[in-house]
Design a protein around this motif. Structure first.
Motif, PDB file in Angstrom:
ATOM      1  N   LEU A   4       0.936  -1.229  -0.149  1.00  0.00           N
ATOM      2  CA  LEU A   4       0.117  -0.071   0.040  1.00  0.00           C
ATOM      3  C   LEU A   4       0.855   1.240  -0.114  1.00  0.00           C
ATOM      4  O   LEU A   4       1.952   1.379   0.771  1.00  0.00           O
ATOM      5  CB  LEU A   4      -0.911   0.059   1.223  1.00  0.00           C
ATOM      6  N   TYR A  32     -10.923  -6.710  -0.479  1.00  0.00           N
ATOM      7  CA  TYR A  32     -10.464  -6.359   0.748  1.00  0.00           C
ATOM      8  C   TYR A  32     -11.378  -4.812   1.112  1.00  0.00           C
ATOM      9  O   TYR A  32     -11.645  -4.097   0.732  1.00  0.00           O
ATOM     10  CB  TYR A  32      -9.142  -5.477   0.576  1.00  0.00           C
ATOM     11  N   MET A  34     -11.183  -1.804   3.096  1.00  0.00           N
ATOM     12  CA  MET A  34      -9.883  -0.694   3.356  1.00  0.00           C
ATOM     13  C   MET A  34     -10.078   0.389   4.294  1.00  0.00           C
ATOM     14  O   MET A  34     -11.379   0.894   4.500  1.00  0.00           O
ATOM     15  CB  MET A  34      -9.776   0.077   1.975  1.00  0.00           C
ATOM     16  N   ARG A  72     -13.320   4.628  -2.924  1.00  0.00           N
ATOM     17  CA  ARG A  72     -12.650   3.707  -3.639  1.00  0.00           C
ATOM     18  C   ARG A  72     -12.869   3.560  -4.995  1.00  0.00           C
ATOM     19  O   ARG A  72     -14.170   3.787  -5.427  1.00  0.00           O
ATOM     20  CB  ARG A  72     -12.548   2.260  -2.735  1.00  0.00           C
ATOM     21  N   CYS A  96      -2.896   4.235   5.379  1.00  0.00           N
ATOM     22  CA  CYS A  96      -3.961   3.163   4.890  1.00  0.00           C
ATOM     23  C   CYS A  96      -3.758   2.049   5.260  1.00  0.00           C
ATOM     24  O   CYS A  96      -2.561   1.397   5.375  1.00  0.00           O
ATOM     25  CB  CYS A  96      -3.564   3.467   3.235  1.00  0.00           C
ATOM     26  N   ALA A  98      -5.469  -2.293   4.693  1.00  0.00           N
ATOM     27  CA  ALA A  98      -6.402  -3.378   4.271  1.00  0.00           C
ATOM     28  C   ALA A  98      -6.665  -4.712   5.067  1.00  0.00           C
ATOM     29  O   ALA A  98      -5.645  -5.028   5.743  1.00  0.00           O
ATOM     30  CB  ALA A  98      -5.496  -4.037   2.732  1.00  0.00           C
ATOM     31  N   TYR A 111      -6.704  -5.217  10.706  1.00  0.00           N
ATOM     32  CA  TYR A 111      -5.976  -5.032   9.417  1.00  0.00           C
ATOM     33  C   TYR A 111      -4.900  -5.803   9.142  1.00  0.00           C
ATOM     34  O   TYR A 111      -4.001  -5.876   9.869  1.00  0.00           O
ATOM     35  CB  TYR A 111      -5.988  -3.473   9.394  1.00  0.00           C
TER      36      TYR A 111
END
Length: 124
Positions: A4, A32, A34, A72, A96, A98, A111
């Motif tokens: 990422l 995913y 996010m 997104r 960020c 995922a 995450y």
């Protein structure tokens, strides 16, 4: 492995706007959940906003509701955070993240992958 890369941070005056982007290098990006998190100096990393795999569901923390919008583009493997009406308290490194399970959650340990972060500084 998911990589990422965040971009779009910078210095802005209070009341201004920034748009953060996070590009993911994974073929199955659309599967995913996010999220965006932030960490201010001397503070723990905190949840900002999350978006489901389809983009149909979003959730954000109370302090940014009405000011920040997460979105997104699965065709571009990218998640965005539009930040408006910024205040000095929004100053932080923004990360960020995922999540492979597809659960819309605010919990950091859920995450799986994290970016390196991008600095956002809001001057008064």
């Amino acid at each position: 492995q998911v990589q990422l890369v965040e971009s779009g941070g910078g210095l802005v005056q209070a009341g201004g706007s920034l748009r953060l982007s996070c590009a993911a290098s994974v073929r199955t990006f659309s599967s995913y959940t996010m999220g965006w998190f932030r960490q201010a100096p001397g503070k723990e990393r905190e949840f900002v906003a999350a978006i489901s795999w389809s983009g149909g569901s979003t959730y954000s923390t109370d302090s940014v509701k009405g000011r920040f919008t997460i979105s997104r583009d699965n065709a571009k493997n990218t998640v965005y955070l539009q930040m408006n009406s910024l205040v000095p308290e929004d100053t932080a490194v923004y990360y960020c993240a995922a999540q492979a399970l597809g659960v819309l959650t605010t919990t950091l340990p859920k995450y799986d992958y994290w970016g390196q972060g991008t600095q956002v500084t809001v001057s008064s």
